[in-house]
Design a protein around this motif. Structure first.
Motif, PDB file in Angstrom:
ATOM      1  N   ASN A 244       0.958  -1.192  -0.084  1.00 24.07           N
ATOM      2  CA  ASN A 244       0.071  -0.075  -0.155  1.00 24.07           C
ATOM      3  C   ASN A 244       0.834   1.274   0.093  1.00 24.07           C
ATOM      4  O   ASN A 244       1.941   1.350   0.778  1.00 24.07           O
ATOM      5  N   GLY A 245       0.502   2.182  -0.734  1.00 25.73           N
ATOM      6  CA  GLY A 245       1.262   3.486  -0.833  1.00 25.73           C
ATOM      7  C   GLY A 245       2.073   3.381  -2.115  1.00 25.73           C
ATOM      8  O   GLY A 245       2.046   2.240  -2.911  1.00 25.73           O
ATOM      9  N   SER A 246       3.036   4.295  -2.430  1.00 23.21           N
ATOM     10  CA  SER A 246       3.626   4.615  -3.660  1.00 23.21           C
ATOM     11  C   SER A 246       5.300   4.531  -3.180  1.00 23.21           C
ATOM     12  O   SER A 246       5.790   5.020  -2.452  1.00 23.21           O
ATOM     13  N   TYR A 247       6.081   3.550  -3.892  1.00 22.27           N
ATOM     14  CA  TYR A 247       7.214   3.520  -3.788  1.00 22.27           C
ATOM     15  C   TYR A 247       8.076   4.432  -4.389  1.00 22.27           C
ATOM     16  O   TYR A 247       7.540   5.237  -5.346  1.00 22.27           O
TER      17      TYR A 247
ATOM     18  N   SER B 169      12.146   9.032   1.206  1.00 20.66           N
ATOM     19  CA  SER B 169      11.334   8.179   1.621  1.00 20.66           C
ATOM     20  C   SER B 169       9.739   8.291   1.801  1.00 20.66           C
ATOM     21  O   SER B 169       9.075   7.478   1.770  1.00 20.66           O
ATOM     22  N   LEU B 170       9.385   9.600   1.743  1.00 20.91           N
ATOM     23  CA  LEU B 170       8.013  10.229   1.877  1.00 20.91           C
ATOM     24  C   LEU B 170       7.730  10.717   0.310  1.00 20.91           C
ATOM     25  O   LEU B 170       6.638  11.016   0.374  1.00 20.91           O
ATOM     26  N   SER B 171       8.298  10.875  -0.433  1.00 22.57           N
ATOM     27  CA  SER B 171       8.125  11.561  -1.450  1.00 22.57           C
ATOM     28  C   SER B 171       8.789  10.958  -2.932  1.00 22.57           C
ATOM     29  O   SER B 171       9.980  10.432  -2.766  1.00 22.57           O
ATOM     30  N   ASP B 172       8.247  11.203  -4.010  1.00 15.33           N
ATOM     31  CA  ASP B 172       8.813  11.025  -5.350  1.00 15.33           C
ATOM     32  C   ASP B 172       9.781  12.002  -5.727  1.00 15.33           C
ATOM     33  O   ASP B 172       9.714  13.048  -5.466  1.00 15.33           O
TER      34      ASP B 172
END
Length: 561
Positions: free
Chosen positions: A282-285, A318-321
């Motif tokens: 779940n979430g975006s890598y 780790s929290l954003s692209d």
């Protein structure tokens, strides 16, 4: 991704030319093509072998040229040439692909396709994919197996727009050494992306590749989609290999005169999130991006030389692209200059490769990759950490010792500590926590020896020996083999040497007998002996692994590390 799409359609012309998709990467398949180029004694101008995969129309044209030549072919050679023609029959001139008894009149009307449509405005090829195998090993009581089911579709619309799609559902229990790589290592399945647990010791994953392809001009081909590539003529690649999983790409390949210029723009996965032994879905890598350009030129009839440059960048945490850097989309700019203007925050590699057909049966090839490099420090021989480079040198001997269809290959690979790594862990030369080049990462030496013998057309025997020495890390120490670690955590600035850290000597032997019962339907019997001797006795491994498999329209799954 948005910027890649914009670039793709901006390059799209109004008038398109006859189009072809690629023949998927497959070591055995591409060896046949390389074999006949070497045997011909001259570089074939239709494709540049340093960049794989090849377009199917180029393979068909090559096999047609072999049939027209005055060379004396063995019965096995005739079988192979006919096999390549049939596999690319929509482009070939001379065929022997008609089925004597089609199945229910509509299926297998040709030997190579379950179902096909071939009209002036629409071409379609549909084939099943199946990989069923089972094995036993001495290191573990766990029974290994592989179960892959899928479908492969390719075709053309108006012979101008090509398309390709592969989907496969997989459940696999690997041998112990591969399970260690997955569960005790980086929590990734070699060559694959997202996965889930399967039973107690297995993995379950979905494989998908697909792209569209068209020719912008007679000499410029554009492809956009999700797939893998390989750069180089060796068994391994120090520039770009197919070890990591497929990624989103835009590729522009310009082939004119004696020049092949390839631009590759990609979006990749910078990191993954795990909980215990499983991935968190779940979430975006976080994402990273790569721009790579490679220029190859044929010099005379026997020598090809190429130069390349690539850059990996992300600007992610780790929290954003990260975000794509538009300057790198310039297809004819020097990436290092852009990277310096951006503050030298990205990971730039450059280097060269070559292939020389030294004689009608012998070829030599090699690669050189420079990550960072100062000649002054190299001359001093002080082991400066930032003299990061990789080297490959190899050769092939076709019809060795006068024996028809006995092909031998010897290759050496070396990578200095910290090569492919970066100060920002997201900028390492990796995708989905897997190396984009050699599977051992860095800080290693390796020798690969292969012998391939095809006594009859349907039967292939392959013997493979791999000797590698490499260094790994102890707890809290970075000796430069793990490219996912920040090189700012290096153990020392000077005195670095290849294989430093915990020493490991790997011996890997593989013997495979493969019988092609029908077109692209193979029965494989394989035995692997693998032994790892480490400075830490608890890390020692030794196994004999025997397996039997049925493969239909899919290459062997190899984990050679």
């Amino acid at each position: 991704m948005k910027h890649l799409l914009i670039t793709f359609f901006a390059l799209a012309p109004v008038v398109l030319f006859a189009q072809s998709v690629n023949a998927p990467l497959n070591n055995n398949y591409y060896h046949l093509i390389d074999r006949y180029e070497i045997k011909s004694g001259r570089i074939y101008p239709g494709f540049f072998s340093a960049w794989k995969p090849y377009q199917r129309k180029h393979i068909a044209a090559f096999t047609d040229s072999l049939k027209r030549s005055d060379m004396q072919w063995s019965a096995t050679d005739k079988f192979n040439i006919n096999y390549l023609s049939n596999d690319n029959w929509e482009w070939a001139d001379s065929l022997n692909n008609e089925s004597r008894k089609p199945f229910f009149k509509h299926f297998y009307r040709v030997k190579s396709d379950l179902y096909h449509v071939n009209t002036d405005d629409f071409d379609l090829h549909v084939n099943p994919v199946l990989y069923l195998g089972a094995g036993r090993e001495t290191e573990s009581d766990v029974k290994t197996f592989i179960n892959t089911r899928g479908v492969e579709v390719r075709g053309m619309i108006d012979r101008k727009l090509g398309f390709y799609s592969f989907i496969g559902e997989n459940q696999v229990i690997f041998p112990q050494y591969t399970r260690n790589y997955i569960f005790s290592g980086n929590k990734v399945v070699p060559h694959e992306g997202f996965w889930k647990d399967f039973k107690d010791d297995g993995v379950d994953f979905f494989t998908a590749r697909g792209y569209i392809s068209f020719a912008a001009t007679k000499h410029v081909n554009l492809q956009f989609g999700h797939d893998q590539f390989k750069v180089g003529n060796g068994y391994r690649s120090m520039i770009l290999s197919d070890f990591a999983p497929a990624f989103l790409f835009l590729k522009m390949q310009t082939q004119v005169w004696k020049i092949n210029y390839t631009n590759l723009f990609t979006e990749m996965t910078a990191d993954i999130f795990t909980s215990g032994n499983t991935l968190i879905g779940n979430g975006s890598y976080p994402k990273k991006y790569m721009a790579l350009h490679h220029l190859g030129i044929n010099i005379g009839k026997k020598l090809n030389v190429g130069v390349f440059e690539s850059v990996i960048y992300s600007n992610a945490d780790s929290l954003s692209d990260g975000h794509i850097e538009l300057k790198y989309l310039n297809p004819i700019i020097f990436y290092r200059a852009v990277e310096q203007q951006n503050g030298s925050s990205d990971n730039v590699l450059l280097g060269m490769d070559f292939k020389w057909l030294a004689a009608r049966k012998i070829s030599f090839y090699g690669q050189l990759v420079l990550d960072e490099f100062l000649l002054e420090n190299l001359k001093e021989g002080d082991g400066w950490w930032a003299n990061k480079y990789s080297v490959q040198l190899g050769g092939e001997y076709i019809d060795a010792f006068g024996i028809n269809n006995l092909d031998m290959q010897l290759e050496g690979n070396l990578s200095r500590p910290y090569t492919y790594s970066h100060g920002d862990v997201y900028n390492s030369y990796s995708h989905y926590r897997q190396p984009l080049a050699h599977p051992l990462g860095a800080n290693f030496t390796e020798v690969v020896a292969l012998a391939r013998y095809q006594p009859i057309g349907k039967l292939s025997l392959t013997g493979k020996l791999i000797f590698a020495s490499y260094g790994t890390d102890s707890t809290g120490v970075n000796y430069g083999g793990n490219i996912l670690k920040s090189n700012t955590t290096r153990e020392m600035n000077y005195g670095n040497e290849v294989g430093q850290g915990i020493g490991n000597d790997l011996f890997f032997a593989d013997f495979t007998a493969s019988y092609q019962w029908k077109h692209n339907f193979f029965i494989d019997v394989k035995h692997i002996f693998r032994k790892l001797d480490s400075d830490v006795p608890a890390l020692n491994q030794k196994t004999n692994f025997t397996s039997v498999a049925l493969r239909w329209n899919i290459p062997q799954r190899l984990n050679e590390f």
